[in-house]
Design a protein around this motif. Structure first.
Motif, PDB file in Angstrom:
ATOM      1  N   MET A  42       0.823  -1.210   0.000  1.00  0.00           N
ATOM      2  CA  MET A  42       0.000   0.000   0.000  1.00  0.00           C
ATOM      3  C   MET A  42       0.859   1.264   0.000  1.00  0.00           C
ATOM      4  SD  MET A  42      -2.617   1.103   3.030  1.00  0.00           S
ATOM      5  CE  MET A  42      -1.243   1.386   4.167  1.00  0.00           C
ATOM      6  N   VAL A  43       1.843   1.335   0.885  1.00  0.00           N
ATOM      7  CA  VAL A  43       2.640   2.556   0.993  1.00  0.00           C
ATOM      8  C   VAL A  43       3.580   2.737  -0.195  1.00  0.00           C
ATOM      9  CG1 VAL A  43       2.534   2.506   3.508  1.00  0.00           C
ATOM     10  CG2 VAL A  43       4.496   1.474   2.347  1.00  0.00           C
ATOM     11  N   MET A  44       3.856   1.640  -0.923  1.00  0.00           N
ATOM     12  CA  MET A  44       4.701   1.738  -2.113  1.00  0.00           C
ATOM     13  C   MET A  44       3.883   1.979  -3.381  1.00  0.00           C
ATOM     14  SD  MET A  44       7.428  -1.326  -1.397  1.00  0.00           S
ATOM     15  CE  MET A  44       8.257  -1.478   0.197  1.00  0.00           C
ATOM     16  N   GLY A  45       2.562   2.016  -3.244  1.00  0.00           N
ATOM     17  CA  GLY A  45       1.709   2.290  -4.394  1.00  0.00           C
ATOM     18  C   GLY A  45       1.403   1.085  -5.242  1.00  0.00           C
ATOM     19  N   ALA A  46       1.641  -0.131  -4.724  1.00  0.00           N
ATOM     20  CA  ALA A  46       1.390  -1.341  -5.511  1.00  0.00           C
ATOM     21  C   ALA A  46      -0.070  -1.772  -5.452  1.00  0.00           C
ATOM     22  CB  ALA A  46       2.282  -2.480  -5.021  1.00  0.00           C
TER      23      ALA A  46
END
Length: 397
Positions: free
Chosen positions: A344-348
């Motif tokens: 989530m925090v990496m935008g995946a």
């Protein structure tokens, strides 16, 4: 050497097997059997959380790091206490624990605290508690008990799978009603994993999975507006950089600015200047990546992976079905926590309210995960206990 069914020490094989299966009820003996290396790794992970939350508080133990450590201390005592509990007692407690978790989920829909468009918390003794976290542990304990009792040989009967399927579906539907799509999905995946590990036949798995690709459009049409916005933001965050896309854009900026070695502890620009939203909860890993860089982020991921693999090994080492499924369920719960938050925090994947266990600020996730680790340790402490009628396939000299 064997002579007339006796081994070199004069014990019959059946007697030796009985002695090895006999549980040791002395608390001190059980305490010594706890996997203290795993407990140490859990403490190290909580220490990482303290360091990150201290930074999120602007270089102060208040308001995040201090209370989090108090919760961890209580959780650590609970973890050790649960690890000493016999599997027989845990199986007896499975139904009450599951019913309590479902009851709390139902209470959320009637008297829950509303936050960010969803009812996910209830107030207990002046504290906010998120029952959906506890429901995951309750489901793992219930399914492990059910599959232990029916045995692997009866998994081929589809009728035997209806009750555990309903037991899994009930908390999933209640959590979806809050609404909390992320946690509901995690609960469903945990249940499916335990079905597979319990010996579910391949044709049964294909029968359940086959409709899923055709249900995507139907599921999307029933999502709430904010959930649809999360998916649209995930696909095109640049369309609303100051609104729905703000969180993930700032998270990517913070991770990128950390570089190889980071900007330095307490010197992360995005985090310390409050550009990074929810930095103490959902986006705590972003703060770690910004201040400690790629090296620090990888170190945390390796630590998380070590705990996951340790949980899997504990499940494999268990000589009884209950311990194997219990260990696998808790390890899978921890893995999904980590995988969803980091992705989530990496935008995946789209942003959702899933914390990073033992690092993110929050009491419900901390205490329920520590209770889960206690169940995992119980599976380790009692790993040599056998299922009734289980044969010893080792050839003893």
């Amino acid at each position: 050497m064997k002579r007339n069914g006796l081994n070199t020490f004069g014990f019959l094989k059946s007697d030796r097997r009985l002695l090895r299966a006999e549980p040791d009820f002395r608390p001190m003996a059980r305490l010594l059997q706890v996997n203290w290396l795993y407990v140490l790794l859990v403490c190290v992970l909580a220490g990482v959380g303290y360091i990150a939350l201290y930074s999120a508080g602007g270089g102060s133990a208040k308001p995040f790091a201090g209370p989090q450590m108090v919760r961890f201390g209580f959780g650590l005592v609970m973890m050790i206490a649960v690890s000493l509990v016999s599997p027989r007692v845990l199986r007896m407690a499975a139904v009450p624990v599951y019913l309590l978790s479902v009851t709390l989920l139902a209470l959320v829909l009637r008297m829950g605290h509303v936050g960010k468009g969803a009812e996910r918390w209830i107030n207990l003794a002046g504290m906010q508690f998120q029952p959906s976290e506890f429901a995951k542990i309750g489901l793992v304990l219930m399914l492990a008990t059910w599959f232990h009792r029916i045995g692997n040989e009866r998994m081929g009967n589809p009728l035997r799978l209806i009750p555990p399927a309903l037991l899994t579906l009930l908390p999933v539907l209640l959590v979806l009603k809050e609404p909390n799509l992320g946690t509901a999905t995690i609960i469903g995946v945990i249940g499916a994993t335990m079905f597979f590990a319990a010996g579910m036949r391949l044709w049964q798995i294909l029968l359940l999975v086959a409709p899923l690709p055709f249900m995507g459009k139907l599921i999307y049409s029933h999502l709430h507006d904010y959930q649809k916005a999360r998916i649209d933001t995930f696909l095109h965050p640049e369309h609303d950089p100051l609104g729905a896309g703000y969180n993930i854009i700032q998270s990517k900026i913070a991770l990128g600015s950390g570089g190889m070695w980071g900007e330095g502890y307490l010197h992360g620009s995005q985090g310390q200047l409050n550009f990074l939203p929810e930095k103490q909860t959902d986006f705590i890993f972003t703060m770690i990546g910004e201040e400690w860089g790629f090296v620090g982020g990888i170190a945390v991921i390796v630590l998380l992976g070590t705990l996951v693999m340790g949980g899997m090994l504990i499940a494999i080492r268990s000589r009884n079905q209950f311990g194997r499924l219990l260990g696998l369920g808790i390890a899978m719960d921890f893995f999904l926590y980590c995988a969803v938050n980091l992705s989530m925090v990496m935008g995946a994947i789209p942003v959702g309210g899933v914390p990073l266990p033992l690092i993110s600020y929050g009491g419900s996730a901390m205490l329920t995960m520590m209770f889960g680790f206690g169940l995992l340790m119980s599976a380790w402490v009692h790993r040599n206990e056998r299922d009734p009628g289980q044969e010893d396939d080792e050839d003893e000299d």
